[in-house]
Write a protein that holds these residues in place. Structure first.
Motif, PDB file in Angstrom:
ATOM      1  N   ALA A  18       0.850  -1.329  -0.068  1.00 48.07           N
ATOM      2  CA  ALA A  18       0.003   0.094   0.082  1.00 48.07           C
ATOM      3  C   ALA A  18       0.712   1.394   0.096  1.00 48.07           C
ATOM      4  O   ALA A  18       0.605   2.294  -0.778  1.00 48.07           O
ATOM      5  CB  ALA A  18      -0.875  -0.112   1.339  1.00 48.07           C
ATOM      6  N   VAL A  19       1.775   1.150   0.909  1.00 51.53           N
ATOM      7  CA  VAL A  19       2.801   2.318   0.568  1.00 51.53           C
ATOM      8  C   VAL A  19       3.584   2.638  -0.603  1.00 51.53           C
ATOM      9  O   VAL A  19       3.566   3.787  -1.084  1.00 51.53           O
ATOM     10  CB  VAL A  19       3.798   2.321   1.747  1.00 51.53           C
ATOM     11  CG1 VAL A  19       4.998   3.144   1.855  1.00 51.53           C
ATOM     12  CG2 VAL A  19       3.343   2.190   3.281  1.00 51.53           C
ATOM     13  N   MET A  20       4.002   1.438  -1.163  1.00 50.76           N
ATOM     14  CA  MET A  20       4.627   1.627  -2.401  1.00 50.76           C
ATOM     15  C   MET A  20       3.744   2.166  -3.336  1.00 50.76           C
ATOM     16  O   MET A  20       4.108   2.895  -4.326  1.00 50.76           O
ATOM     17  CB  MET A  20       5.203   0.393  -2.990  1.00 50.76           C
ATOM     18  CG  MET A  20       6.112   0.160  -4.197  1.00 50.76           C
ATOM     19  SD  MET A  20       6.776  -1.414  -4.559  1.00 50.76           S
ATOM     20  CE  MET A  20       5.281  -2.078  -5.146  1.00 50.76           C
ATOM     21  N   GLU A  21       2.528   1.676  -3.644  1.00 48.34           N
ATOM     22  CA  GLU A  21       1.292   2.088  -4.466  1.00 48.34           C
ATOM     23  C   GLU A  21       1.271   3.681  -4.260  1.00 48.34           C
ATOM     24  O   GLU A  21       1.025   4.431  -5.242  1.00 48.34           O
ATOM     25  CB  GLU A  21       0.079   1.433  -4.326  1.00 48.34           C
ATOM     26  CG  GLU A  21       0.366  -0.222  -5.008  1.00 48.34           C
ATOM     27  CD  GLU A  21      -0.760  -1.005  -4.669  1.00 48.34           C
ATOM     28  OE1 GLU A  21      -1.803  -0.241  -3.807  1.00 48.34           O
ATOM     29  OE2 GLU A  21      -0.876  -2.183  -4.846  1.00 48.34           O
ATOM     30  N   ARG A  22       1.212   4.086  -2.935  1.00 47.57           N
ATOM     31  CA  ARG A  22       0.810   5.419  -2.609  1.00 47.57           C
ATOM     32  C   ARG A  22       2.020   6.448  -3.259  1.00 47.57           C
ATOM     33  O   ARG A  22       1.750   7.566  -3.853  1.00 47.57           O
ATOM     34  CB  ARG A  22       0.372   5.644  -1.091  1.00 47.57           C
ATOM     35  CG  ARG A  22       0.293   7.281  -0.572  1.00 47.57           C
ATOM     36  CD  ARG A  22      -0.723   7.793  -1.172  1.00 47.57           C
ATOM     37  NE  ARG A  22      -1.379   9.067  -1.047  1.00 47.57           N
ATOM     38  CZ  ARG A  22      -1.754  10.044  -1.663  1.00 47.57           C
ATOM     39  NH1 ARG A  22      -2.071   9.673  -2.793  1.00 47.57           N
ATOM     40  NH2 ARG A  22      -1.950  11.251  -1.071  1.00 47.57           N
ATOM     41  N   VAL A  23       3.231   5.827  -2.952  1.00 48.05           N
ATOM     42  CA  VAL A  23       4.382   6.724  -3.191  1.00 48.05           C
ATOM     43  C   VAL A  23       4.308   6.771  -4.973  1.00 48.05           C
ATOM     44  O   VAL A  23       4.848   7.811  -5.553  1.00 48.05           O
ATOM     45  CB  VAL A  23       5.580   6.040  -2.908  1.00 48.05           C
ATOM     46  CG1 VAL A  23       6.702   6.681  -3.637  1.00 48.05           C
ATOM     47  CG2 VAL A  23       5.808   6.235  -1.387  1.00 48.05           C
ATOM     48  N   GLN A  24       4.113   5.761  -5.676  1.00 49.04           N
ATOM     49  CA  GLN A  24       3.917   5.584  -7.024  1.00 49.04           C
ATOM     50  C   GLN A  24       2.940   6.801  -7.566  1.00 49.04           C
ATOM     51  O   GLN A  24       3.070   7.665  -8.561  1.00 49.04           O
ATOM     52  CB  GLN A  24       3.709   4.286  -7.486  1.00 49.04           C
ATOM     53  CG  GLN A  24       4.745   3.454  -7.423  1.00 49.04           C
ATOM     54  CD  GLN A  24       4.429   1.957  -7.949  1.00 49.04           C
ATOM     55  OE1 GLN A  24       4.782   1.740  -9.023  1.00 49.04           O
ATOM     56  NE2 GLN A  24       3.575   1.094  -7.237  1.00 49.04           N
TER      57      GLN A  24
END
Length: 529
Positions: A18-24
């Motif tokens: 979820a964090v990686m998707e938000r950063v992307q």
């Protein structure tokens, strides 16, 4: 060629994904390039658990950091000078966001100048080959591996290789850091790197390590799964004196640190992820006096809040143990909800530092019995019963769990019954079973209503009397437990037939008597004439 995005998505926890998707998503809206770099990529390729998500941005990451803070992220440490932000993202995920930069040294050993540049330059200026690998998270190149310093080869050979002959001269703190990587990963120093390391120690570059850098390295140590291995390597190279001059002689509390590592492993198995940095720090400095410990932390440039947290660790844990020993948590329900409200690291520290039997018993019940019950939610069973999701649904889940804490609902039948009661679902009444009709050829007399078209058999008068008494005999026999259902049915049919025949005979007898009487009256009348 490996599919690194597939590896990432399969190896990351749901919170990390979820964090990686938000950063992307933020990188697209802010029109900046972002890359996953350093430890996360190293651990992904080497097969180790991915603990930190380190993102590198080509540009200024401040806007991205502020947006992430709105979503629940916290900044633990930051430097505006190098645009680096150590963070705890939403979902309790560790990591960092920093700007891609190049470090320029006017001459070896001097302070560097920072120039913000591309991700490739950022990878080239890093300390070791295993940390100089990145994966693109950008739309046009998503999943592309960047490895300008051949770090993949180091991972295959299980080597830690410095990227420059001046690696330790420019940043002496790398002497502590490389030992931490060797201890954590079970790697060895690459041969030339080992020579450079030995030369740096011989030239006493250790004395040039700055206190703030030691503090940063101590924070990194506190997040290690096995800090003892690193501390013993530091001790063998006289590096513990950098934390405090007395620590090299008194040594950390290795026994408690080893026990803490075992407790951490047990909690991981129960699905909990404790943050043990305070406990690790406590046992690392545990042999020092309290004033010496506080002075060491101030010297290492720990913030006042961090020092206060460490000072309050024991008093706050004692309060928890007192409640666990008291009558307030005697019931399973009260003990569960209280323990569930505590951070996992508190439970770990109690088990190592204050192993009170009553407190430990409740903690073990929580981990081994109550928490698994809570996780085995009957939501699917409620869905099958037709209960709609909503406040009532959640309330039933809570009520059912509390009944389970009291030892109810152990079998599937009991679970279903309890859930129906809580949901107000009543069972449909059972329909009475229909008696099967007698087939032709079966033993027993057939009822007159079933023998239409058959020849009526005349019952002799004397037999009619006997048949007339059959109902009363049948009634008295019906109360006896020895009478079988088939016999009862036959006697009832016989009684009905006998009654019908007796009635017929009586009517015929009455008709004949009436005719005879009429004839006598007619004869008497005629004689009088």
């Amino acid at each position: 060629m490996p599919d690194y995005m597939y590896l990432l998505e399969s190896r990351l926890s749901p919170e990390q994904r979820a964090v990686m998707e938000r950063v992307q998503e933020l990188s697209r809206t802010q029109d900046v390039n972002v890359y996953l770099t350093g430890g996360a990529v190293r651990d992904l390729i080497s097969g180790m658990p991915i603990r930190d998500l380190d993102f590198t941005v080509e540009g200024n990451p401040v806007k991205m950091v502020r947006e992430l803070e709105k979503g629940g992220a916290r900044v633990v440490w930051e430097s505006e000078k190098i645009r680096h932000h150590e963070m705890i993202f939403a979902g309790d995920v560790d990591g960092s966001i920093s700007a891609a930069r190049e470090d320029y040294y006017e001459r070896p050993g001097t302070k560097p100048e920072y120039r913000f540049s591309s991700v490739m330059e950022d990878l080239r200026r890093r300390d070791f080959g295993i940390n100089a690998i990145a994966i693109s998270l950008n739309t046009q190149s998503r999943g592309l591996l960047l490895d300008p310093m051949n770090g993949l080869a180091d991972l295959e050979k299980q080597d830690v290789r410095a990227l420059s002959i001046h690696a330790f001269t420019n940043q002496p703190i790398r002497l502590m850091r490389i030992l931490r990587y060797v201890a954590r990963m079970g790697f060895k120093m690459e041969s030339r790197t080992q020579e450079w390391f030995d030369l740096a120690v011989e030239r006493k570059l250790i004395d040039r390590i700055e206190s703030a850098d030691v503090g940063h390295e101590l924070r990194a140590l506190a997040r290690e799964d096995n800090p003892v291995a690193t501390l013993k390597l530091w001790e063998s190279h006289d590096l513990l004196a950098l934390v405090h001059p007395s620590l090299q002689k008194r040594k950390p509390d290795y026994d408690s640190l080893n026990k803490l590592a075992r407790v951490r492993s047990n909690l991981y198995g129960a699905g909990l992820r404790p943050r043990l940095h305070l406990a690790v720090m406590y046992y690392t400095l545990g042999r020092l006096k309290s004033r010496e410990s506080a002075a060491a932390l101030r010297n290492l440039e720990f913030r006042a809040g961090e020092i206060e947290e460490l000072a309050e660790l024991v008093p706050e844990t004692q309060k928890v143990v007192k409640i666990l020993k008291s009558a307030k948590t005697n019931s399973a329900k009260d003990a569960y909800y209280y323990l569930a409200s505590l951070p996992a690291e508190v439970l770990a520290f109690i088990e190592v530092e204050m192993p009170n039997p009553r407190a430990l018993s409740k903690i073990r019940n929580y981990l081994q019995k109550w928490r698994p019950l809570r996780m085995a939610s009957p939501a699917g069973e409620l869905d099958a019963l037709g209960v709609e999701r909503g406040p009532k649904f959640d309330k039933i889940i809570e009520q059912f769990f509390e009944l389970q804490l009291r030892g109810k609902g152990k079998t599937p039948e009991d679970r279903t019954k309890i859930l129906k009661n809580l949901a107000g679902i009543k069972d449909e009444p059972k329909k009475p079973e229909k008696k099967e009709k007698k087939r032709k050829g079966e033993k027993g007399a057939a009822a007159p209503s079933e023998s239409k078209g058959r020849e009526k058999s005349k019952t002799p008068p004397q037999d009619a009397k006997a048949a007339a008494s059959a109902p009363s005999a049948g009634k008295s026999a019906a109360g006896k437990s020895s009478a079988t259902p088939a016999n009862a049915s036959n006697s009832a049919a016989a009684a009905i037939g006998a009654k019908a025949q007796a009635k017929h005979d009586k009517a015929e007898h009455d008709t004949k008597a009436a005719n005879a009487a009429t004839k006598r009256r007619a004869a008497a009348k005629k004689s009088r004439r």
